[in-house]
Design a protein around this motif. Structure first.
Motif, PDB file in Angstrom:
ATOM      1  N   TYR A 187     -14.420 -21.941 -24.950  1.00 24.98           N
ATOM      2  CA  TYR A 187     -13.736 -21.490 -26.167  1.00 24.98           C
ATOM      3  C   TYR A 187     -14.767 -20.913 -27.137  1.00 24.98           C
ATOM      4  CZ  TYR A 187      -8.931 -23.231 -25.515  1.00 24.98           C
ATOM      5  OH  TYR A 187      -7.637 -23.409 -25.094  1.00 24.98           O
ATOM      6  N   ASN A 245     -12.163 -21.911 -21.282  1.00 30.52           N
ATOM      7  CA  ASN A 245     -10.960 -21.142 -21.588  1.00 30.52           C
ATOM      8  C   ASN A 245      -9.850 -21.388 -20.574  1.00 30.52           C
ATOM      9  OD1 ASN A 245     -12.025 -19.723 -23.907  1.00 30.52           O
ATOM     10  ND2 ASN A 245     -13.275 -18.560 -22.475  1.00 30.52           N
ATOM     11  N   GLY A 289      -6.912 -23.525 -21.261  1.00 28.02           N
ATOM     12  CA  GLY A 289      -5.792 -23.050 -22.071  1.00 28.02           C
ATOM     13  C   GLY A 289      -4.469 -23.127 -21.343  1.00 28.02           C
ATOM     14  N   ASN A 326      -9.476 -19.327 -27.748  1.00 30.26           N
ATOM     15  CA  ASN A 326      -9.566 -19.116 -26.305  1.00 30.26           C
ATOM     16  C   ASN A 326     -10.034 -17.687 -26.045  1.00 30.26           C
ATOM     17  OD1 ASN A 326      -8.724 -18.462 -23.481  1.00 30.26           O
ATOM     18  ND2 ASN A 326      -8.003 -20.577 -23.571  1.00 30.26           N
TER      19      ASN A 326
END
Length: 474
Positions: free
Chosen positions: A37, A140, A143, A167
Motif C-alpha cells: 500500500y 496491494n 485489497g 492501494n
C-alpha cells in the motif's frame, strides 16, 4: 511513543452511487499488485488543539473530516470499493452500494498526548511516525479482503497527524493527490469538487489479462545490491534521510548540468533531469562501485500525456510505467553532471506512445508480477513528483508542516521527490540507502552544496540559461 486507538469506523459515500459498478484493472494497474500500500503522512500544527475538549475535537475535526470524506467519495467511489476477480482471474475494482461486505474507507481515530509536532519533523526517516500510518507491510493484493484506502487521524499534543494508505494497484500519485486536494476542498466548505475524476479505465487500456498470482519472490533472490548467491547473508542495514535542496541549490545543480552544450543538439536539461543525475552520480560514488559495475536509474513516469490518444490529467487509476536506463559506474564518475543527465533525458524521450504500447503488449503476452524491489542492480529509483501540490492540502486549519511517504515500498536506492515547503522550485528528497553509503553522502560537500559553492554559482546564473527547458518533471 504511546498511541491509543480510540475508534475505528468505515466511511461510505454519503449518497449511494448508481448501484453496482465494475472497473477492470488495466495493464498499467496490474504490476503493482505485489507492491505494498502506498502510504502518505501529513502533519498539521494546531495552536489551540490542547484547548479543544474531546467532544469539540470530535465534532470540529474528526466529524468534519469524515463528513467531507463521505461527500468526496461520491465522486471517487472506486476508493470505497474493493478488489475482486472474475471467474477467469481478471482483476477489477468493484463497488456495490447494496453490498454490506464492501465497507468503504477504514477511518481510525487515535490519541498520542505526549507527542508534539516537532517530535515528528526529524529528517532521519519514517521510524518516528510509523505507528501513525496504517497498513505497514500490507500488499496491494490484500485489497481483495481489505479497504482500498485506510486513514488514521491522530491527535497530538499540539497538532494533528494524518496517515493514509492507498492501494497502489488502484491509483498512482497523480490520482492520490487529486483525491486529497478534492477532500480538503470539500472540508473547507466547497459544495462540490472543482475537478471531477475521469473514471473510465478502459479508455487507457482495454485488454483482459488473466492473472494467476503466485507468492512474491523471496526477498533474498532480488539482485538489488543484495547477495543472491548467499541466501543466508544478512541484508544490508538501510537508513532513510531527507535532503532539502533550496531554490538556490536547485538553480546551481541545473546550471552545472547545462554548462556544457550538448553536441547532438538535444534540449537543455530539465530540473528533474539535472537533480536526479546529481543524486544518481553521488550515490554511485558513495557506494564505491567498481568502474565496470552497472548502475541502473529507474523513474516511475506519468504516461497520461505520452499515450496515444493522450489521457486527461484527471484520469483516475495508474497511468505510470517504470523507465529503466543504466551505465557503467566509472562513466558516471569520470564525467560531469551533464553525462548522467543526458542518459536520463534520452531514456525519457524514448519512452513515447509506441514504446509504452510495446511494453504493454509484451507484458500481456507473458505477465510478470514484480516486487517493488525489482528496480535494477545498484539502482537509484524515483517515485512521487515535486509537481504535486502537497502543501496545498488544507482542510481548514492551515497547511501541513510536513508531507512524507510512509515506510512501505522502500529499498536500497529508492527515493521520493516532494515539493519543498519553502516554495519556489525547492525540492525535498527522501532517500533510502545502506548506512555506510548514507554516511558518505552526508559528508559530501559537493553533493550537499556548501553555501560558498552556491554563492559562486549564483553569480553566474541567468534566468534564461537556468530555465531554458522550464521546471519540467517526468
Amino acid at each position: 511513543m504511546k498511541i491509543k486507538i480510540m475508534s475505528k469506523t468505515h466511511v461510505k459515500p454519503t449518497k449511494p452511487v448508481l448501484g453496482k459498478k465494475q472497473f477492470q484493472l488495466t495493464t498499467f494497474d496490474l504490476p503493482y499488485l505485489a507492491f505494498y500500500y502506498n502510504q502518505k503522512f501529513l502533519l498539521y500544527k494546531f495552536q489551540n488543539l490542547l484547548d479543544l475538549e474531546e467532544p469539540t475535537f470530535q465534532n470540529d475535526v474528526v466529524e468534519k473530516l469524515k463528513d467531507g470524506l463521505g461527500l468526496v467519495l461520491e465522486d471517487f467511489y472506486q476508493l470505497a470499493g474493493k478488489l475482486a476477480k472474475d471467474d477467469e482471474g481478471v482483476f477489477r475494482v468493484e463497488y456495490d452500494a447494496d453490498d454490506a461486505e464492501i465497507n468503504g474507507v477504514e477511518f481510525s481515530v487515535a490519541h498520542a498526548a505526549d507527542v508534539t509536532v516537532d517530535d515528528l519533523t526529524a529528517e532521519d526517516g519514517t521510524a518516528k511516525f510509523k505507528e501513525l500510518v496504517p497498513y505497514n507491510g500490507i500488499l496491494n493484493l490484500e485489497g481483495l479482503n481489505r479497504p482500498l484506502l485506510a486513514v488514521q487521524v491522530t491527535k497530538l499534543r499540539d497538532g494533528l497527524a494524518m496517515g493514509l494508505a492507498f492501494n497502489h494497484a488502484v491509483l498512482d500519485g497523480t490520482s492520490t493527490w487529486h483525491f486529497m486536494s478534492s477532500w480538503a476542498e470539500i472540508c473547507r466548505g466547497a459544495q462540490s469538487i472543482s475537478t471531477q475524476p475521469f473514471l473510465d479505465r478502459s479508455k487507457a487500456r482495454d485488454t483482459r489479462v488473466k492473472l494467476d498470482l503466485t507468492a512474491p519472490k523471496d526477498p533474498n533472490e532480488t539482485s538489488n545490491g543484495e547477495d543472491a548467491a548467499n541466501p543466508t547473508a544478512e541484508p544490508p542495514q538501510l537508513v532513510e534521510k531527507i535532503f532539502r535542496f533550496s531554490d538556490s541549490a536547485v538553480h546551481t545543480i541545473k546550471s552545472r548540468a547545462n554548462s556544457v552544450i550538448p553536441s547532438d543538439g538535444s534540449k537543455p536539461f530539465s530540473t528533474f533531469q539535472s537533480l536526479t543525475s546529481h543524486i544518481w552520480r553521488h550515490v554511485t560514488l558513495a557506494r564505491g562501485l567498481k568502474p565496470e559495475d552497472i548502475t541502473i536509474f529507474t523513474v516511475f513516469a506519468d504516461c497520461r500525456r505520452r499515450v496515444d490518444p493522450p489521457m486527461p490529467e484527471e484520469y483516475f487509476g495508474n497511468l505510470i510505467q517504470a523507465i529503466f536506463t543504466g551505465t557503467a559506474a566509472g562513466l558516471l564518475a569520470a564525467h560531469g553532471p551533464e553525462f548522467g543527465a543526458s542518459v536520463i533525458q534520452k531514456a525519457i524521450a524514448a519512452h513515447d506512445a509506441r514504446a509504452i504500447d510495446a511494453r504493454n503488449d509484451e507484458w500481456e503476452k507473458s505477465p510478470k508480477i514484480f516486487q517493488f524491489k525489482d528496480a535494477g542492480v545498484n539502482c537509484v529509483a524515483v517515485g512521487s513528483s515535486p509537481r504535486f501540490q502537497v502543501y496545498e492540502v488544507e482542510f481548514g486549519w492551515g497547511k501541513p508542516e510536513i508531507v512524507r511517504s510512509g515506510s512501505n515500498n522502500r529499498f536500497n536506492g529508492m527515493m521520493y521527490l516532494y515539493q519543498g515547503k519553502a516554495g519556489g522550485i525547492s525540492i525535498d528528497v527522501e532517500i533510502t540507502l545502506e548506512a555506510s553509503v548514507m554516511e558518505k553522502l552526508e559528508k559530501s560537500k559537493e553533493f550537499l552544496l556548501s553555501e560558498e559553492e552556491e554563492e559562486d554559482d549564483g553569480k553566474k546564473l541567468t534566468n534564461g540559461h537556468v530555465n531554458g527547458n522550464g521546471n519540467g518533471f517526468v
